[in-house]
Design a protein around this motif. Structure first.
Motif, PDB file in Angstrom:
ATOM      1  N   LEU A 166       0.894  -1.113   0.097  1.00 15.72           N
ATOM      2  CA  LEU A 166      -0.017  -0.245   0.218  1.00 15.72           C
ATOM      3  C   LEU A 166       1.055   1.210   0.063  1.00 15.72           C
ATOM      4  O   LEU A 166       1.757   1.477   0.900  1.00 15.72           O
ATOM      5  CB  LEU A 166      -0.994  -0.091   1.183  1.00 15.72           C
ATOM      6  CG  LEU A 166      -1.759   1.121   1.752  1.00 15.72           C
ATOM      7  CD1 LEU A 166      -2.964   1.443   0.458  1.00 15.72           C
ATOM      8  CD2 LEU A 166      -2.413   1.293   2.909  1.00 15.72           C
ATOM      9  N   ASP A 167       0.605   2.092  -1.143  1.00 18.24           N
ATOM     10  CA  ASP A 167       1.117   3.474  -0.977  1.00 18.24           C
ATOM     11  C   ASP A 167       0.013   4.496  -0.678  1.00 18.24           C
ATOM     12  O   ASP A 167      -0.945   4.602  -1.338  1.00 18.24           O
ATOM     13  CB  ASP A 167       1.623   3.692  -2.319  1.00 18.24           C
ATOM     14  CG  ASP A 167       2.355   5.249  -2.542  1.00 18.24           C
ATOM     15  OD1 ASP A 167       2.028   5.898  -1.683  1.00 18.24           O
ATOM     16  OD2 ASP A 167       3.059   5.551  -3.246  1.00 18.24           O
ATOM     17  N   PRO A 168       0.303   4.891   0.645  1.00 17.79           N
ATOM     18  CA  PRO A 168      -0.886   5.753   1.270  1.00 17.79           C
ATOM     19  C   PRO A 168      -1.432   6.733   0.122  1.00 17.79           C
ATOM     20  O   PRO A 168      -2.668   6.946  -0.137  1.00 17.79           O
ATOM     21  CB  PRO A 168      -0.456   6.355   2.437  1.00 17.79           C
ATOM     22  CG  PRO A 168       0.524   5.246   2.764  1.00 17.79           C
ATOM     23  CD  PRO A 168       1.304   4.989   1.803  1.00 17.79           C
ATOM     24  N   ASN A 169      -0.473   7.501  -0.365  1.00 16.87           N
ATOM     25  CA  ASN A 169      -0.754   8.471  -1.619  1.00 16.87           C
ATOM     26  C   ASN A 169      -2.002   9.204  -1.324  1.00 16.87           C
ATOM     27  O   ASN A 169      -2.742   9.294  -2.269  1.00 16.87           O
ATOM     28  CB  ASN A 169      -0.676   7.538  -2.659  1.00 16.87           C
ATOM     29  CG  ASN A 169      -0.583   8.454  -3.713  1.00 16.87           C
ATOM     30  OD1 ASN A 169       0.430   9.500  -3.989  1.00 16.87           O
ATOM     31  ND2 ASN A 169      -1.034   8.076  -5.356  1.00 16.87           N
ATOM     32  N   LEU A 170      -2.259   9.738  -0.041  1.00 19.23           N
ATOM     33  CA  LEU A 170      -3.370  10.455   0.184  1.00 19.23           C
ATOM     34  C   LEU A 170      -3.149  11.950   0.288  1.00 19.23           C
ATOM     35  O   LEU A 170      -2.012  12.273   0.742  1.00 19.23           O
ATOM     36  CB  LEU A 170      -4.152   9.973   1.513  1.00 19.23           C
ATOM     37  CG  LEU A 170      -4.608   8.763   1.540  1.00 19.23           C
ATOM     38  CD1 LEU A 170      -5.012   8.350   2.940  1.00 19.23           C
ATOM     39  CD2 LEU A 170      -5.893   8.704   0.504  1.00 19.23           C
ATOM     40  N   PRO A 196       4.961   4.752   2.452  1.00 22.56           N
ATOM     41  CA  PRO A 196       4.311   6.088   2.781  1.00 22.56           C
ATOM     42  C   PRO A 196       5.430   7.021   2.330  1.00 22.56           C
ATOM     43  O   PRO A 196       6.825   6.638   2.165  1.00 22.56           O
ATOM     44  CB  PRO A 196       4.338   6.016   4.341  1.00 22.56           C
ATOM     45  CG  PRO A 196       5.187   5.230   4.789  1.00 22.56           C
ATOM     46  CD  PRO A 196       5.307   4.032   3.581  1.00 22.56           C
ATOM     47  N   SER A 197       5.142   8.170   2.006  1.00 20.60           N
ATOM     48  CA  SER A 197       6.128   9.464   1.933  1.00 20.60           C
ATOM     49  C   SER A 197       6.004  10.518   2.868  1.00 20.60           C
ATOM     50  O   SER A 197       4.545  10.805   3.237  1.00 20.60           O
ATOM     51  CB  SER A 197       6.171   9.852   0.400  1.00 20.60           C
ATOM     52  OG  SER A 197       5.181  10.691   0.426  1.00 20.60           O
ATOM     53  N   GLY A 198       6.788  11.007   3.357  1.00 21.68           N
ATOM     54  CA  GLY A 198       6.725  12.211   4.254  1.00 21.68           C
ATOM     55  C   GLY A 198       5.544  11.944   5.364  1.00 21.68           C
ATOM     56  O   GLY A 198       5.642  10.931   6.259  1.00 21.68           O
ATOM     57  N   GLU A 199       4.740  12.846   5.429  1.00 19.45           N
ATOM     58  CA  GLU A 199       3.763  12.716   6.733  1.00 19.45           C
ATOM     59  C   GLU A 199       2.651  11.680   6.675  1.00 19.45           C
ATOM     60  O   GLU A 199       1.855  11.300   7.641  1.00 19.45           O
ATOM     61  CB  GLU A 199       2.818  14.063   6.844  1.00 19.45           C
ATOM     62  CG  GLU A 199       3.633  15.336   6.669  1.00 19.45           C
ATOM     63  CD  GLU A 199       2.754  16.461   6.577  1.00 19.45           C
ATOM     64  OE1 GLU A 199       1.578  16.282   6.531  1.00 19.45           O
ATOM     65  OE2 GLU A 199       3.435  17.556   6.411  1.00 19.45           O
ATOM     66  N   GLU A 200       2.629  10.850   5.498  1.00 23.69           N
ATOM     67  CA  GLU A 200       1.755   9.796   5.117  1.00 23.69           C
ATOM     68  C   GLU A 200       2.179   8.583   6.181  1.00 23.69           C
ATOM     69  O   GLU A 200       1.172   7.717   6.468  1.00 23.69           O
ATOM     70  CB  GLU A 200       1.881   9.068   3.788  1.00 23.69           C
ATOM     71  CG  GLU A 200       1.485  10.100   2.833  1.00 23.69           C
ATOM     72  CD  GLU A 200       1.795   9.942   1.191  1.00 23.69           C
ATOM     73  OE1 GLU A 200       1.478  10.459   0.270  1.00 23.69           O
ATOM     74  OE2 GLU A 200       2.542   8.584   1.208  1.00 23.69           O
ATOM     75  N   LEU A 201       3.359   8.623   6.624  1.00 24.55           N
ATOM     76  CA  LEU A 201       3.489   7.443   7.516  1.00 24.55           C
ATOM     77  C   LEU A 201       2.928   7.597   8.886  1.00 24.55           C
ATOM     78  O   LEU A 201       2.038   6.677   9.338  1.00 24.55           O
ATOM     79  CB  LEU A 201       5.125   7.470   8.072  1.00 24.55           C
ATOM     80  CG  LEU A 201       5.516   6.661   9.206  1.00 24.55           C
ATOM     81  CD1 LEU A 201       5.593   5.273   8.912  1.00 24.55           C
ATOM     82  CD2 LEU A 201       7.117   7.055   9.609  1.00 24.55           C
ATOM     83  N   LEU A 227      10.055   4.323   3.730  1.00 20.28           N
ATOM     84  CA  LEU A 227       9.815   5.719   3.852  1.00 20.28           C
ATOM     85  C   LEU A 227      10.305   6.436   2.769  1.00 20.28           C
ATOM     86  O   LEU A 227      11.441   6.389   3.003  1.00 20.28           O
ATOM     87  CB  LEU A 227       9.955   6.311   5.164  1.00 20.28           C
ATOM     88  CG  LEU A 227       9.723   7.719   5.337  1.00 20.28           C
ATOM     89  CD1 LEU A 227       8.257   8.033   5.357  1.00 20.28           C
ATOM     90  CD2 LEU A 227      10.275   8.048   6.891  1.00 20.28           C
ATOM     91  N   LYS A 228       9.615   6.874   1.755  1.00 18.71           N
ATOM     92  CA  LYS A 228      10.065   7.764   1.083  1.00 18.71           C
ATOM     93  C   LYS A 228      10.464   9.257   1.292  1.00 18.71           C
ATOM     94  O   LYS A 228       9.355   9.913   1.978  1.00 18.71           O
ATOM     95  CB  LYS A 228       9.287   7.774  -0.315  1.00 18.71           C
ATOM     96  CG  LYS A 228       9.068   6.342  -0.877  1.00 18.71           C
ATOM     97  CD  LYS A 228       7.936   6.417  -2.251  1.00 18.71           C
ATOM     98  CE  LYS A 228       6.639   6.286  -1.455  1.00 18.71           C
ATOM     99  NZ  LYS A 228       5.631   6.552  -2.447  1.00 18.71           N
ATOM    100  N   ARG A 229      11.727   9.757   0.966  1.00 21.22           N
ATOM    101  CA  ARG A 229      11.998  11.093   1.670  1.00 21.22           C
ATOM    102  C   ARG A 229      12.388  11.934   0.384  1.00 21.22           C
ATOM    103  O   ARG A 229      13.247  12.977   0.679  1.00 21.22           O
ATOM    104  CB  ARG A 229      13.053  10.849   2.525  1.00 21.22           C
ATOM    105  CG  ARG A 229      13.082   9.911   3.769  1.00 21.22           C
ATOM    106  CD  ARG A 229      14.512  10.059   4.649  1.00 21.22           C
ATOM    107  NE  ARG A 229      14.142   9.015   5.638  1.00 21.22           N
ATOM    108  CZ  ARG A 229      13.974   9.151   6.729  1.00 21.22           C
ATOM    109  NH1 ARG A 229      13.019  10.139   7.002  1.00 21.22           N
ATOM    110  NH2 ARG A 229      13.991   7.994   7.621  1.00 21.22           N
TER     111      ARG A 229
HETATM  112 MG    MG Z   1       3.416   9.304  -3.178  1.00 17.56          MG
END
Ligand code: MG
Ligand code: ATP
Length: 318
Positions: A166-170, A196-201, A227-229
């Motif tokens: 799952l990539d939250p990507n919201l 997730p990326s950034g705050e999505e975590l 975690l993508k940064r």
């Molecule tokens: Mg993204």
């Protein structure tokens, strides 16, 4: 694992990009496109292009925008037998213009396009029945029709012993209704791999602080969290406490759209091909970085050979 292709369910779009920086689209201006797009489509395209078995589930219209997407996915090795061609509705689209502060203005046609009009058909059941992994982009949950397909596809993949990522990507700016939040939360609880990326975590975990969020997600059953940064690279956390940091590649960012999706497609493909976390992070970071050097959301997706060359020829930050 050899369980079968990675499948991704969701929106397939074209993107049309303003070539100048500024505010929106209220006046005539130069545009470039159409570029194949949609976060799930970008993910699966990179997955196929790097050599992972890949299949897409979604819909396009019976028009050139749809054909541009189908041609691209096929070229990059993606099985499109689960992509419906809607006879009545046009392919989804997104017009994008970057503002001076790097934020973006959009004109979307997704909900009222073929992109949102797909369901569980025999063709989709056949693809899902062969799949070994399901990847979900949070953005797909904003299309009501996607949920039953995701649910059924997950059952199908699990029956074969397959896995879920799952990539939250919201979008932080968007408020989602309670039902969408509940569905998102169910996926968080079932995902083997979170990207997730950034705050999505923290948003996915419902807990503040990086370490606490990671711990909470492991409690809920995640087996790997990446975690993508952005320009800082990426970090993989594993339940045994192992932390693997990968520095970003030093590139000049021309178009940031699609970095996270390319990262995910490469990372999932590499892990499923049997690579270590470290190797998969290297390819993921290379795929994301290479993609931001090219205009268009998936124009910079790389083959294994292209990414190997990119890795050899590009310095890493930090
Ligand atoms: Mg993204
Ligand atoms: P998106 O904007 O597509 O949603 P994301 O927020 O999900 O992206 P990012 O962290 O922005 O994901 O990008 C994914 C990966 O791509 C990063 O971990 C990094 O390795 C690489 N990447 C992204 N932007 C850059 C950049 N400017 N320079 C180098 N590498 C980058």
């Amino acid at each position: 694992d050899d369980l079968g292709p990675t499948i991704c369910v969701g929106e397939i779009l074209v993107e049309i990009v303003a070539t100048t920086v500024g505010d929106g689209f209220t006046e005539a201006q130069p545009l470039v496109g159409p570029y194949p797009s949609g976060a799930p489509a970008i993910f699966i395209d990179q997955c196929g292009r790097i050599g992972g078995a890949a299949a897409m589930i979604g819909a396009v219209g019976d028009d050139d925008f749809g054909r541009a997407n189908l041609d691209r996915l096929r070229r990059d090795g993606v099985d499109v037998s689960g992509v419906a061609v809607d006879p009545d509705w046009p392919t989804g689209s997104a017009f994008v213009r970057y503002r001076a502060d790097a934020s973006r203005d959009f004109v979307y046609n997704i909900a009222t396009s073929a992109a949102a009009r797909f369901g569980w058909t025999e063709a989709v059941a056949a693809v899902a029945g062969r799949a070994g992994h399901l990847h979900v982009m949070g953005s797909a949950l904003s299309m009501p029709g996607a949920w039953p397909v995701i649910e059924k596809a997950l059952v199908s993949v699990r029956l074969r012993g397959g896995t879920l990522s799952l990539d939250p990507n919201l979008r932080k700016e968007l408020k989602y209704d309670t039902e969408t939040e509940t569905r998102f939360d169910r996926l968080v609880g079932q995902a083997d791999l979170l990207l997730p990326s950034g705050e999505e975590l923290e948003r996915a975990a419902g807990v503040e602080g990086e370490a606490a969020a990671v711990a909470r997600l492991f409690e809920r059953g995640a087996k790997e969290i990446v975690l993508k940064r952005g320009a800082e690279g990426a970090t993989c956390f594993q339940p045994d406490g192992t932390r693997t940091d990968a520095p970003a590649f030093a590139v000049k960012e021309l178009d940031p759209t699609g970095a996270g999706d390319c990262f995910g497609g490469a990372y999932v493909a590499c892990r499923r091909l049997g690579m270590t976390v470290e190797e998969a992070l290297t390819y993921g970071c290379a795929a994301g970085a290479r993609n931001v050097t090219v205009r268009g959301p998936m124009e910079g997706a790389g083959t294994r050979a292209e990414l190997d060359a990119f890795i050899r020829n590009t310095a890493r930050r930090g």
